[in-house]
Design a protein around this motif. Structure first.
Motif, PDB file in Angstrom:
ATOM      1  N   ASP A 226      -6.949   1.830  12.864  1.00 15.59           N
ATOM      2  CA  ASP A 226      -5.572   1.412  12.996  1.00 15.59           C
ATOM      3  C   ASP A 226      -4.834   1.182  11.541  1.00 15.59           C
ATOM      4  OD1 ASP A 226      -6.441  -0.693  11.843  1.00 15.59           O
ATOM      5  OD2 ASP A 226      -5.947  -2.292  13.514  1.00 15.59           O
ATOM      6  N   HIS A 227      -5.507   1.714  10.586  1.00 20.74           N
ATOM      7  CA  HIS A 227      -4.931   1.584   9.210  1.00 20.74           C
ATOM      8  C   HIS A 227      -4.248   0.406   8.690  1.00 20.74           C
ATOM      9  CE1 HIS A 227      -4.813   6.105   8.874  1.00 20.74           C
ATOM     10  NE2 HIS A 227      -4.800   6.180  10.057  1.00 20.74           N
ATOM     11  N   ARG A 228      -5.019  -0.670   9.311  1.00 18.15           N
ATOM     12  CA  ARG A 228      -4.642  -1.958   8.987  1.00 18.15           C
ATOM     13  C   ARG A 228      -5.711  -2.418   7.759  1.00 18.15           C
ATOM     14  NH1 ARG A 228      -1.300  -4.733  12.335  1.00 18.15           N
ATOM     15  NH2 ARG A 228      -1.128  -5.945  10.556  1.00 18.15           N
ATOM     16  N   GLY A 229      -5.099  -3.158   6.748  1.00 17.13           N
ATOM     17  CA  GLY A 229      -5.885  -3.346   5.387  1.00 17.13           C
ATOM     18  C   GLY A 229      -6.443  -4.870   5.518  1.00 17.13           C
ATOM     19  N   ARG A 230      -7.535  -5.072   5.064  1.00 19.32           N
ATOM     20  CA  ARG A 230      -8.002  -6.350   4.908  1.00 19.32           C
ATOM     21  C   ARG A 230      -7.744  -7.041   3.594  1.00 19.32           C
ATOM     22  NH1 ARG A 230     -11.885  -2.678   6.655  1.00 19.32           N
ATOM     23  NH2 ARG A 230     -13.230  -3.149   8.607  1.00 19.32           N
ATOM     24  N   HIS A 231      -7.703  -8.219   3.527  1.00 19.84           N
ATOM     25  CA  HIS A 231      -7.040  -9.176   2.701  1.00 19.84           C
ATOM     26  C   HIS A 231      -8.222  -9.163   1.500  1.00 19.84           C
ATOM     27  CE1 HIS A 231      -3.467 -10.406   4.682  1.00 19.84           C
ATOM     28  NE2 HIS A 231      -4.184 -10.492   5.671  1.00 19.84           N
ATOM     29  N   THR A 232      -7.792  -8.450   0.408  1.00 22.56           N
ATOM     30  CA  THR A 232      -8.491  -8.513  -0.894  1.00 22.56           C
ATOM     31  C   THR A 232      -8.150  -9.746  -1.683  1.00 22.56           C
ATOM     32  OG1 THR A 232      -7.510  -6.512  -1.733  1.00 22.56           O
ATOM     33  CG2 THR A 232      -9.471  -6.262  -0.538  1.00 22.56           C
ATOM     34  N   SER A 233      -6.925  -9.749  -1.799  1.00 17.81           N
ATOM     35  CA  SER A 233      -6.217 -10.887  -2.707  1.00 17.81           C
ATOM     36  C   SER A 233      -6.248 -12.247  -1.693  1.00 17.81           C
ATOM     37  CB  SER A 233      -5.026 -10.545  -3.327  1.00 17.81           C
ATOM     38  OG  SER A 233      -5.344  -9.395  -4.216  1.00 17.81           O
ATOM     39  N   THR A 234      -6.733 -13.262  -2.169  1.00 17.33           N
ATOM     40  CA  THR A 234      -6.691 -14.211  -1.267  1.00 17.33           C
ATOM     41  C   THR A 234      -5.652 -15.355  -1.865  1.00 17.33           C
ATOM     42  OG1 THR A 234      -8.515 -15.505  -2.102  1.00 17.33           O
ATOM     43  CG2 THR A 234      -8.787 -13.878  -0.059  1.00 17.33           C
ATOM     44  N   SER A 235      -5.122 -15.311  -2.953  1.00 17.12           N
ATOM     45  CA  SER A 235      -4.277 -16.134  -3.576  1.00 17.12           C
ATOM     46  C   SER A 235      -3.436 -15.421  -4.609  1.00 17.12           C
ATOM     47  CB  SER A 235      -4.966 -17.369  -4.242  1.00 17.12           C
ATOM     48  OG  SER A 235      -5.679 -16.773  -5.299  1.00 17.12           O
ATOM     49  N   ARG A 236      -2.288 -15.819  -4.995  1.00 16.52           N
ATOM     50  CA  ARG A 236      -1.426 -15.244  -5.954  1.00 16.52           C
ATOM     51  C   ARG A 236      -2.109 -15.663  -7.323  1.00 16.52           C
ATOM     52  NH1 ARG A 236       1.648 -17.398  -2.137  1.00 16.52           N
ATOM     53  NH2 ARG A 236       1.574 -19.494  -2.718  1.00 16.52           N
ATOM     54  N   SER A 237      -2.035 -14.566  -8.236  1.00 17.22           N
ATOM     55  CA  SER A 237      -2.352 -14.706  -9.702  1.00 17.22           C
ATOM     56  C   SER A 237      -1.465 -13.728 -10.692  1.00 17.22           C
ATOM     57  CB  SER A 237      -4.041 -14.345  -9.741  1.00 17.22           C
ATOM     58  OG  SER A 237      -4.059 -12.861  -9.311  1.00 17.22           O
ATOM     59  N   LEU A 238      -1.358 -14.396 -11.857  1.00 18.49           N
ATOM     60  CA  LEU A 238      -0.626 -13.694 -12.878  1.00 18.49           C
ATOM     61  C   LEU A 238      -1.765 -13.170 -13.719  1.00 18.49           C
ATOM     62  CD1 LEU A 238       2.674 -14.627 -14.632  1.00 18.49           C
ATOM     63  CD2 LEU A 238       0.645 -14.106 -15.939  1.00 18.49           C
ATOM     64  N   VAL A 239      -1.528 -11.881 -14.379  1.00 19.78           N
ATOM     65  CA  VAL A 239      -2.367 -11.048 -15.254  1.00 19.78           C
ATOM     66  C   VAL A 239      -1.425 -10.547 -16.440  1.00 19.78           C
ATOM     67  CG1 VAL A 239      -4.183 -10.737 -13.664  1.00 19.78           C
ATOM     68  CG2 VAL A 239      -2.173  -8.814 -14.093  1.00 19.78           C
ATOM     69  N   LEU A 240      -1.861 -10.379 -17.456  1.00 21.38           N
ATOM     70  CA  LEU A 240      -1.058  -9.875 -18.470  1.00 21.38           C
ATOM     71  C   LEU A 240      -1.588  -8.702 -18.530  1.00 21.38           C
ATOM     72  CD1 LEU A 240      -1.459 -12.617 -21.356  1.00 21.38           C
ATOM     73  CD2 LEU A 240       0.452 -12.504 -19.586  1.00 21.38           C
ATOM     74  N   LEU A 241      -0.584  -7.525 -18.891  1.00 19.12           N
ATOM     75  CA  LEU A 241      -0.773  -6.141 -18.946  1.00 19.12           C
ATOM     76  C   LEU A 241      -0.894  -5.718 -20.435  1.00 19.12           C
ATOM     77  CD1 LEU A 241       2.068  -4.922 -16.713  1.00 19.12           C
ATOM     78  CD2 LEU A 241      -0.268  -5.403 -16.291  1.00 19.12           C
ATOM     79  N   PRO A 242      -1.907  -4.731 -20.508  1.00 20.45           N
ATOM     80  CA  PRO A 242      -2.240  -4.254 -22.145  1.00 20.45           C
ATOM     81  C   PRO A 242      -1.042  -3.863 -22.902  1.00 20.45           C
ATOM     82  CG  PRO A 242      -3.615  -3.187 -20.481  1.00 20.45           C
ATOM     83  CD  PRO A 242      -2.787  -3.740 -19.719  1.00 20.45           C
ATOM     84  N   GLY A 243      -0.142  -3.233 -22.164  1.00 21.04           N
ATOM     85  CA  GLY A 243       1.020  -2.865 -23.229  1.00 21.04           C
ATOM     86  C   GLY A 243       2.242  -4.180 -23.229  1.00 21.04           C
TER      87      GLY A 243
END
Length: 353
Positions: A226-243
């Motif tokens: 059915d093309h439904r995704g599995r939840h890989t992210s279970t919580s919200r998180s902030l990351v800093l980008l290299p640039g």
């Protein structure tokens, strides 16, 4: 992240210097059970809210969320307060109460991610719903059409996305071929914060890993049935980008109950509102009133029935939300005056005694 060069607004910096004098600044990068990951300078701390904060907080949405700038006392560890939020991505909370659940704070740019691999990942109504939420926040939306390498009908998908989000910038991406990744990186300014929004299975974690240049987030498979995704992210998180810049990852939302005003809905459906200006009655609901310009546009084929039905569905949902808010406000006012009346009666009773 150095707090001396952090992209605080003038209002937030003034608030830190006056209301929270003596505190240093940090930014919430993750939330747990009564614990928060906070980046401050070169450190990442595990923090709790102070007792004074818990006593002053009247609502759940006043507690820190991912993306918040917070005031830290001493060496950190204690959050004394949340600095005024500039732009928040939020939805109506689940359950019996009607209040806003904030998903991410201080966001400049919102990536609404849709999958091009078929199934239910790309729906006009889903895009419209996310877009209303983003317009309400004040962040700039960008529609990311991901999994380009699996798309069987690029032209048809682009047309469907354009009809759902007219005048919103679209970007075709693929983490397999690398298409669109550089443009996605360039769209985030060095002091800006972007957030990834969309259902499970559209490739949000893969996109973030591509932006980071490393496999930092787990990536899930999509069910072929059915093309439904599995939840890989279970919580919200902030990351800093290299640039430079920051990115907030959000789990796929099983239910997106809107928290928005009529202005945000009208902004998303500005094509419908264009015709509505010519309706005979200013309060026309576009559902049978005489001389309705929206109904005429439907008959003439200038406005699609699918878009009209989507508008009515979202309008009905927001009308219900506003009625519930009014009812809760009235009930709270009644409870407040009852409490005042009881206090006055106790005062005179004690005075007589």
């Amino acid at each position: 992240m150095n707090s001396d060069t952090s992209p605080l607004s003038v209002r937030q910096r003034t608030e830190l210097e006056t209301r929270f004098s003596g505190c240093r600044c940090g930014r919430v990068s993750g939330e747990g059970m009564h614990l928060y990951r906070v980046m401050s300078g070169d450190d990442e701390l595990l923090c709790r809210v102070s007792g004074a904060f818990r006593h002053a907080a009247a609502k759940k949405n006043e507690y820190p969320v991912t993306g918040d700038w917070v005031a830290l006392r001493g060496d950190g560890g204690l959050i004394e307060g949340v600095l005024t939020r500039e732009a928040c991505i939020g939805r109506a909370s689940a359950g019996g109460t009607t209040e806003q659940q904030i998903l991410a704070a201080n966001v400049d740019l919102a990536f609404i991610v849709a999958g091009l691999d078929g199934g239910r990942n790309l729906t006009r109504r889903g895009i419209e719903r996310y877009l209303v939420m983003v317009r309400e926040s004040g962040a700039v939306p960008l529609l990311v059409l991901n999994k380009l390498d699996l798309c069987a009908d690029i032209a048809g998908s682009l047309q469907e996305a354009e009809e759902a989000a007219p005048d919103v910038r679209q970007l075709l991406t693929s983490t397999v071929t690398g298409d669109g990744i550089d443009e996605l990186i360039d769209s985030i300014g060095p002091e800006h914060t972007a957030v990834m929004l969309g259902p499970s299975g559209v490739g949000k974690s893969s996109l973030i890993n591509a932006l980071l240049g490393e496999q930092r987030l787990a990536e899930g498979d999509t069910r072929q049935s059915d093309h439904r995704g599995r939840h890989t992210s279970t919580s919200r998180s902030l990351v800093l980008l290299p640039g430079g810049g920051s990115l907030i990852d959000t789990p796929g939302l099983r239910e997106l109950r809107l928290w928005a005003g009529e202005g945000s809905l009208d902004e998303v459906f500005h094509d419908l509102e264009y015709y509505a200006r010519n309706c005979r009655f200013r309060d026309c609901t576009h559902q049978g009133e005489p001389d309705c310009a929206v109904q005429k546009a439907l008959v003439d084929g200038a406005l699609s029935h699918e878009r009209y039905e989507s508008y009515l569905e979202l309008r009905k949902e927001l009308d219900y939300l506003h009625r519930r808010n009014d009812e809760q406000a009235r009930a709270e006012e009644v409870r407040r005056w009852k409490q005042i009346s009881k206090s006055v009666k106790r005062f005179y009773k004690n005075k007589k005694g």
